[in-house]
Motif scaffolding. Structure first.
Motif, PDB file in Angstrom:
ATOM      1  N   ALA A 148    -102.028 -55.791  80.683  1.00  0.00           N
ATOM      2  CA  ALA A 148    -101.780 -56.020  79.408  1.00  0.00           C
ATOM      3  C   ALA A 148    -101.214 -57.217  79.156  1.00  0.00           C
ATOM      4  O   ALA A 148    -101.586 -58.171  78.191  1.00  0.00           O
ATOM      5  CB  ALA A 148    -100.944 -54.806  78.710  1.00  0.00           C
ATOM      6  N   ALA A 155    -106.580 -56.047  76.295  1.00  0.00           N
ATOM      7  CA  ALA A 155    -106.157 -54.566  76.335  1.00  0.00           C
ATOM      8  C   ALA A 155    -106.133 -53.950  74.840  1.00  0.00           C
ATOM      9  O   ALA A 155    -105.947 -52.803  75.076  1.00  0.00           O
ATOM     10  CB  ALA A 155    -104.552 -54.891  76.949  1.00  0.00           C
ATOM     11  N   PHE A 156    -105.797 -54.525  73.954  1.00  0.00           N
ATOM     12  CA  PHE A 156    -105.861 -54.045  72.538  1.00  0.00           C
ATOM     13  C   PHE A 156    -107.130 -53.276  72.334  1.00  0.00           C
ATOM     14  O   PHE A 156    -107.164 -52.337  71.842  1.00  0.00           O
ATOM     15  CB  PHE A 156    -105.287 -54.915  71.617  1.00  0.00           C
ATOM     16  CG  PHE A 156    -105.036 -54.372  69.897  1.00  0.00           C
ATOM     17  CD1 PHE A 156    -104.044 -53.577  69.732  1.00  0.00           C
ATOM     18  CD2 PHE A 156    -106.092 -54.698  69.148  1.00  0.00           C
ATOM     19  CE1 PHE A 156    -103.724 -53.175  68.650  1.00  0.00           C
ATOM     20  CE2 PHE A 156    -105.832 -53.988  67.787  1.00  0.00           C
ATOM     21  CZ  PHE A 156    -104.803 -53.337  67.579  1.00  0.00           C
ATOM     22  N   PHE A 159    -107.849 -50.458  74.711  1.00  0.00           N
ATOM     23  CA  PHE A 159    -107.179 -49.037  74.068  1.00  0.00           C
ATOM     24  C   PHE A 159    -108.220 -48.423  72.956  1.00  0.00           C
ATOM     25  O   PHE A 159    -108.177 -47.191  73.117  1.00  0.00           O
ATOM     26  CB  PHE A 159    -105.967 -49.595  73.655  1.00  0.00           C
ATOM     27  CG  PHE A 159    -105.311 -48.452  72.897  1.00  0.00           C
ATOM     28  CD1 PHE A 159    -104.266 -47.592  73.782  1.00  0.00           C
ATOM     29  CD2 PHE A 159    -105.314 -48.221  71.763  1.00  0.00           C
ATOM     30  CE1 PHE A 159    -103.856 -46.338  73.065  1.00  0.00           C
ATOM     31  CE2 PHE A 159    -104.798 -47.112  70.873  1.00  0.00           C
ATOM     32  CZ  PHE A 159    -103.782 -46.399  71.682  1.00  0.00           C
ATOM     33  N   HIS A 160    -108.509 -49.272  71.956  1.00  0.00           N
ATOM     34  CA  HIS A 160    -109.286 -48.716  70.925  1.00  0.00           C
ATOM     35  C   HIS A 160    -110.649 -48.106  71.226  1.00  0.00           C
ATOM     36  O   HIS A 160    -111.165 -47.076  70.986  1.00  0.00           O
ATOM     37  CB  HIS A 160    -109.440 -49.906  69.742  1.00  0.00           C
ATOM     38  CG  HIS A 160    -108.237 -49.770  68.877  1.00  0.00           C
ATOM     39  ND1 HIS A 160    -107.088 -50.678  69.365  1.00  0.00           N
ATOM     40  CD2 HIS A 160    -107.861 -49.110  67.793  1.00  0.00           C
ATOM     41  CE1 HIS A 160    -106.186 -50.765  68.555  1.00  0.00           C
ATOM     42  NE2 HIS A 160    -106.507 -49.694  67.507  1.00  0.00           N
ATOM     43  N   PHE A 163    -109.672 -44.978  73.367  1.00  0.00           N
ATOM     44  CA  PHE A 163    -109.215 -43.394  72.596  1.00  0.00           C
ATOM     45  C   PHE A 163    -109.962 -43.236  71.379  1.00  0.00           C
ATOM     46  O   PHE A 163    -109.823 -42.187  70.527  1.00  0.00           O
ATOM     47  CB  PHE A 163    -107.822 -43.715  72.416  1.00  0.00           C
ATOM     48  CG  PHE A 163    -106.834 -43.495  73.578  1.00  0.00           C
ATOM     49  CD1 PHE A 163    -106.554 -42.317  73.947  1.00  0.00           C
ATOM     50  CD2 PHE A 163    -106.272 -44.691  74.274  1.00  0.00           C
ATOM     51  CE1 PHE A 163    -105.599 -42.377  74.953  1.00  0.00           C
ATOM     52  CE2 PHE A 163    -105.847 -44.612  75.272  1.00  0.00           C
ATOM     53  CZ  PHE A 163    -105.241 -43.522  75.711  1.00  0.00           C
ATOM     54  N   ALA A 192     -95.935 -51.522  72.253  1.00  0.00           N
ATOM     55  CA  ALA A 192     -96.290 -51.313  73.612  1.00  0.00           C
ATOM     56  C   ALA A 192     -95.052 -51.643  74.505  1.00  0.00           C
ATOM     57  O   ALA A 192     -94.863 -51.146  75.388  1.00  0.00           O
ATOM     58  CB  ALA A 192     -97.527 -52.110  74.001  1.00  0.00           C
TER      59      ALA A 192
END
Length: 217
Positions: A148, A155-156, A159-160, A163, A192
């Motif tokens: 990250a 990475a952001f 993540f979205h 999830f 984070a």
């Protein structure tokens, strides 16, 4: 006391789950952590809002994510699309808190069972459940944190995508969902970092505690 490999595995898993969910919950439940970002990130200058208005908007949004019935963002405008994303976030936040409560309860029950039954967790390779929980999680999250750090933007997004599969309502229009103006990416990066620091610290404590216990034994 009779050593049990199953008990060792159960305690390691429950300890790891408790540590993970507690570290995730920390920046969610600790509102002063957010408040401390208002001045350093220049949110008043960025948005034209007062500190009180920013706190109210954040608190009302977070109240909803933690179970309140009505969605609100103070004086800030929001859209149905934006609200639907916070509904998704709400589900994840509440899941984390439920897993935290359940894992702590089950951990306490497992320890009580061990005490009453006269069993003790086995120590594979001379190490107990605390060591394996800490070593396993520590290694994984050091790797995740390193990746990250190389590209937080990627990475952001990852993540979205992971999830919130198949959804793009997390891509806010700051004109219609003004709450995003007080939730800059720097904030999520620091959340984070806090979660990772708590995880690594917790893992280190578990490993050192187990090593010390092993030397005493």
């Amino acid at each position: 006391m009779k050593p049990s490999k199953l008990l060792c595995g159960v305690l390691a898993v429950l300890t790891a789950l408790s540590l993970l969910t507690a570290a995730i919950a920390a920046p969610i439940l600790c509102r002063p952590f957010y408040y401390a970002h208002i001045a350093p990130l220049g949110l008043e200058a960025r948005t034209g809002l007062t500190e009180s208005e920013i706190k109210t908007a954040f608190d009302e949004m977070l109240d909803y994510c933690l179970g309140a019935e009505e969605f609100s963002t103070g004086a800030l405008h929001w859209s149905e699309s934006g609200k639907s994303h916070f509904t998704d976030v709400r589900a994840l936040f509440l899941l984390d808190l439920r897993v935290l409560g359940a894992s702590l309860a089950l951990l306490a029950a497992a320890l009580l069972y061990a005490r009453l039954s006269g069993r003790t967790p086995a120590r594979p390779l001379g190490r107990g459940p605390g060591f394996w929980a800490g070593a396993g999680f520590g290694g994984v999250f050091l790797l995740v944190g390193a990746l990250a750090a190389l590209d937080f933007n990627r990475a952001f997004v990852a993540f979205h995508v992971l999830f919130f599969p198949g959804k793009d309502n997390w891509l806010f229009d700051p004109r219609t969902d003004q709450i995003i103006n007080i939730l800059p990416q720097e904030l999520f990066r620091n959340c984070a970092i806090l979660t990772l620091v708590l995880l690594i610290t917790g893992c280190a404590v578990l490993i050192l505690w187990d090593l010390r216990r092993g030397r005493r034994a």
